[in-house]
Design a protein around this motif. Structure first.
Motif, mmCIF file in Angstrom:
data_model
loop_
_atom_site.group_PDB
_atom_site.id
_atom_site.type_symbol
_atom_site.label_atom_id
_atom_site.label_comp_id
_atom_site.label_asym_id
_atom_site.label_seq_id
_atom_site.Cartn_x
_atom_site.Cartn_y
_atom_site.Cartn_z
ATOM 1 N N ASN A 97 2.240 -2.536 -6.377
ATOM 2 C CA ASN A 97 1.752 -1.496 -5.464
ATOM 3 C C ASN A 97 0.290 -1.179 -5.727
ATOM 4 O OD1 ASN A 97 4.449 -1.297 -4.821
ATOM 5 N ND2 ASN A 97 4.767 0.642 -5.883
ATOM 6 N N VAL A 98 -0.415 -0.751 -4.683
ATOM 7 C CA VAL A 98 -1.705 -0.087 -4.876
ATOM 8 C C VAL A 98 -1.580 1.272 -4.185
ATOM 9 C CG1 VAL A 98 -3.118 -2.177 -5.012
ATOM 10 C CG2 VAL A 98 -2.692 -1.152 -2.801
ATOM 11 N N TYR A 99 -2.260 2.278 -4.728
ATOM 12 C CA TYR A 99 -2.078 3.643 -4.221
ATOM 13 C C TYR A 99 -3.321 4.151 -3.503
ATOM 14 C CZ TYR A 99 2.052 3.390 -7.061
ATOM 15 O OH TYR A 99 3.250 2.987 -7.564
ATOM 16 N N ALA B 16 9.199 3.580 -1.278
ATOM 17 C CA ALA B 16 8.974 4.907 -0.701
ATOM 18 C C ALA B 16 7.494 5.106 -0.386
ATOM 19 C CB ALA B 16 9.459 5.983 -1.663
ATOM 20 N N ASN B 17 7.225 5.846 0.679
ATOM 21 C CA ASN B 17 5.859 6.154 1.100
ATOM 22 C C ASN B 17 5.000 4.929 1.363
ATOM 23 O OD1 ASN B 17 6.179 8.906 1.158
ATOM 24 N ND2 ASN B 17 5.857 9.051 -1.043
ATOM 25 N N HIS B 18 5.676 3.838 1.737
ATOM 26 C CA HIS B 18 4.946 2.642 2.131
ATOM 27 C C HIS B 18 5.303 2.347 3.575
ATOM 28 C CE1 HIS B 18 3.824 -1.499 2.615
ATOM 29 N NE2 HIS B 18 5.079 -1.793 2.869
ATOM 30 N N GLY C 106 0.859 -1.182 0.000
ATOM 31 C CA GLY C 106 0.000 0.000 0.000
ATOM 32 C C GLY C 106 0.892 1.227 0.000
ATOM 33 N N VAL C 107 0.782 2.062 -1.031
ATOM 34 C CA VAL C 107 1.661 3.228 -1.153
ATOM 35 C C VAL C 107 0.829 4.507 -1.110
ATOM 36 C CG1 VAL C 107 3.334 4.404 -2.621
ATOM 37 C CG2 VAL C 107 3.333 1.920 -2.496
#
Ligand code: UDP
Ligand code: MG
Length: 313
Positions: free
Chosen positions: A198-200, A159-161, A127-128
């Motif tokens: 990834n999922v955003y 990054a950002n996860h 999850g990002v």
């Protein structure tokens, strides 16, 4: 398509203010996913109580009696977020696992996307976060620099996860073969390998309660991440040692020549600056070595990562 038995693992530390709301939202989500035949009715919510001092465990116990999805693991004391996650993952049987924080700052609507990715054959789905505008200026920037630093040090991170991700049963089993104690999960998971994607989503603010990660914990967590995944700072010491030795040798030659030229009276300023510079460097480098010794210290003791007091099936 086989009926997927999903376990959502939720670490909880003093979350009484938000937990009832979290249980409600996640149960509703499971209802929907089951009715859409994406997951099996035996799917569950595993709440790991990480030594909370408030009513967190009471809430879990009460809901376990009335809500078929709610399961509980109670640790004997506070072990930490990462340890609580692992206690949940390693003590629950499921086909796939999703880990999420109790405050549901991460968007639970992408859980469906995660499951779809899993059905497509991905074993790790990260999850990002799209943007970080719900974070303070400070947290946003320190996080950014941390990712840059880790990349420089050769550690692969998404990054950002954070710790919102789906893991297949096989990925969890593989992860359990990493015997290290200094667990920084977001760096361990990429080491597992397997097909990942990834999922955003957008991260929300915390609805209730306060953060359980104050600055001190954040800094210690970052240091742990570096010292258990990168030996680069150690190499840096050796490298600087070589450069400084060359510099010192030249300085020594210069001193000897100056001595024979009878011009060695002035020198207090240069002496002081050289001494203070090298003392600083020496202490800094001892500190870096100390960080690694601390890591080794933790590893060799080989203490259990978590201790389970009781469980609710
Ligand atoms: N948490 C935990 N043990 C701890 C600290 C935190 O299990 O010692 C849990 C906490 O209950 C939450 C998650 O870890 O579910 C993330 O904490 P928080 O939301 O406070 O962190 P932030 O989002 O502020 O980084
Ligand atoms: Mg949070």
């Amino acid at each position: 398509m086989k009926n997927l038995n999903l376990a959502i693992v939720i670490p909880c530390y003093n979350e009484e203010e938000i937990l009832p709301q979290t249980i409600k939202k996640l149960s509703k989500l499971l209802d929907t996913l089951i009715s859409e035949k994406l997951i099996s009715p035996s799917s569950k919510l595993v709440f790991v109580n990480d030594g909370s001092k408030d009513k967190t465990w009471d809430i879990i116990e009460k809901n376990n009696k009335t809500n078929q999805y709610v399961k509980g693991i109670c640790l004997s004391r506070n072990f930490g977020h990462q340890e609580a996650l692992l206690a949940g993952l390693y003590n629950t049987k499921a086909d796939a696992y999703i880990t999420i924080d109790a405050d549901l700052q991460d968007d639970i609507n992408v859980i469906k996307d995660m499951i779809e990715k899993y059905q497509e054959g991905y074993e790790v789905v990260y999850g990002v976060r799209n943007k970080r505008d719900t974070d303070t200026f400070f947290k946003r920037n320190t996080a950014l620099w941390f990712y840059k630093l880790m990349k420089m040090l050769g550690v692969e991170l998404v990054a950002n996860h954070a710790d919102f991700r789906l893991l297949s049963k096989r990925a969890v089993e593989t992860m359990s073969s990493f015997k290290e104690k200094n667990l920084f999960l977001r760096a361990v998971v990429p080491l597992v390998g397997y097909k990942s994607t990834n999922v955003y989503y957008d991260r929300k603010k915390r609805d209730a309660g306060i953060t359980k990660y104050p600055l001190k914990k954040m800094v210690l967590f970052a240091l742990k991440g570096i010292s258990s995944f990168s030996a680069f700072p150690l190499h840096l010491i050796t490298l600087s040692g070589i450069l400084i030795s060359i510099f010192s040798f030249i300085l020594m030659l210069w001193t000897v020549i100056a001595y024979f030229n009878n011009s060695t009276i002035v020198g207090w300023a240069s002496l002081m600056s050289v001494i203070s510079f090298f003392s600083g460097i020496t202490i800094l480098f001892m500190g870096i070595i100390g960080e690694y010794i601390a890591s080794i210290f933790v590893e060799v003791k080989n203490r259990p990562l978590y201790i389970i007091d009781k469980t609710l099936e």
